[in-house]
Motif scaffolding. Sequence first.
Motif, PDB file in Angstrom:
ATOM      1  N   ALA A   1      32.721  35.073  19.938  1.00  0.00           N
ATOM      2  CA  ALA A   1      32.996  36.354  19.037  1.00  0.00           C
ATOM      3  C   ALA A   1      32.383  36.315  17.665  1.00  0.00           C
ATOM      4  O   ALA A   1      31.988  37.182  17.043  1.00  0.00           O
ATOM      5  N   ASN A   2      32.550  35.120  16.919  1.00  0.00           N
ATOM      6  CA  ASN A   2      32.203  34.897  15.906  1.00  0.00           C
ATOM      7  C   ASN A   2      30.514  35.183  15.655  1.00  0.00           C
ATOM      8  O   ASN A   2      30.073  35.789  14.726  1.00  0.00           O
TER       9      ASN A   2
ATOM     10  N   ALA B   1      31.571  42.244  20.488  1.00  0.00           N
ATOM     11  CA  ALA B   1      32.621  41.274  19.971  1.00  0.00           C
ATOM     12  C   ALA B   1      34.166  42.121  20.038  1.00  0.00           C
ATOM     13  O   ALA B   1      33.930  43.436  20.321  1.00  0.00           O
ATOM     14  N   ARG B   2      35.359  41.434  20.090  1.00  0.00           N
ATOM     15  CA  ARG B   2      36.431  41.970  19.949  1.00  0.00           C
ATOM     16  C   ARG B   2      36.479  43.346  19.379  1.00  0.00           C
ATOM     17  O   ARG B   2      36.271  43.670  18.253  1.00  0.00           O
TER      18      ARG B   2
ATOM     19  N   VAL C   1      34.424  44.597  10.910  1.00  0.00           N
ATOM     20  CA  VAL C   1      33.747  43.844  10.007  1.00  0.00           C
ATOM     21  C   VAL C   1      32.435  44.363  10.094  1.00  0.00           C
ATOM     22  O   VAL C   1      31.626  44.903  10.799  1.00  0.00           O
TER      23      VAL C   1
ATOM     24  N   SER D   1      40.496  42.960  13.846  1.00  0.00           N
ATOM     25  CA  SER D   1      39.585  43.065  14.894  1.00  0.00           C
ATOM     26  C   SER D   1      38.168  42.728  14.498  1.00  0.00           C
ATOM     27  O   SER D   1      37.747  43.379  13.316  1.00  0.00           O
ATOM     28  N   TYR D   2      37.351  42.172  15.213  1.00  0.00           N
ATOM     29  CA  TYR D   2      35.824  41.736  14.818  1.00  0.00           C
ATOM     30  C   TYR D   2      35.024  43.336  14.620  1.00  0.00           C
ATOM     31  O   TYR D   2      34.123  43.360  13.784  1.00  0.00           O
ATOM     32  N   ARG D   3      35.628  44.265  15.287  1.00  0.00           N
ATOM     33  CA  ARG D   3      35.028  45.790  15.150  1.00  0.00           C
ATOM     34  C   ARG D   3      34.911  46.222  13.651  1.00  0.00           C
ATOM     35  O   ARG D   3      34.445  47.070  13.306  1.00  0.00           O
TER      36      ARG D   3
ATOM     37  N   ALA E   1      37.805  37.727   8.693  1.00  0.00           N
ATOM     38  CA  ALA E   1      38.099  37.935  10.038  1.00  0.00           C
ATOM     39  C   ALA E   1      38.495  36.430  10.943  1.00  0.00           C
ATOM     40  O   ALA E   1      39.123  36.221  11.380  1.00  0.00           O
ATOM     41  N   VAL E   2      37.201  35.532  10.447  1.00  0.00           N
ATOM     42  CA  VAL E   2      37.317  34.179  10.772  1.00  0.00           C
ATOM     43  C   VAL E   2      38.604  33.455  10.447  1.00  0.00           C
ATOM     44  O   VAL E   2      39.369  32.808  11.379  1.00  0.00           O
TER      45      VAL E   2
ATOM     46  N   ALA F   1      33.676  39.382   7.237  1.00  0.00           N
ATOM     47  CA  ALA F   1      33.390  38.209   8.280  1.00  0.00           C
ATOM     48  C   ALA F   1      34.284  37.058   8.125  1.00  0.00           C
ATOM     49  O   ALA F   1      35.053  36.557   9.047  1.00  0.00           O
TER      50      ALA F   1
ATOM     51  N   MET G   1      29.682  38.693  15.847  1.00  0.00           N
ATOM     52  CA  MET G   1      30.149  39.518  14.663  1.00  0.00           C
ATOM     53  C   MET G   1      29.011  39.127  13.626  1.00  0.00           C
ATOM     54  O   MET G   1      28.591  40.045  12.720  1.00  0.00           O
TER      55      MET G   1
END
Length: 90
Positions: free
Chosen positions: A43-44, A89-90, A13, A9-11, A22-23, A19, A47
Amino acid sequence: MGAETVVRSYREVATLADAREAVFVLRPERDAALSVWVEFHRANAAMYERVAELDERHHWEALYWVGYEMRQVEKLTKRPEWKSGYGDAR
């Protein structure tokens, strides 16, 4: 994050290293719908904005990536992305 940890999840990060993971992990399939790719890049951007605040050592690099992600959205939508943030973000 350690090698055994996977970002789901982006959360999760908090650093530029997180990051990057995550990407890579959350990237859509190549044939995903345009809307999926636009949301991914938005979302990126959100983030990386958060990372710029949390990871002081990589503040400026994270801000570079915010701009990069916004340019990707512009390429996909043919519209400028002038918003300073994208919310959660997500």
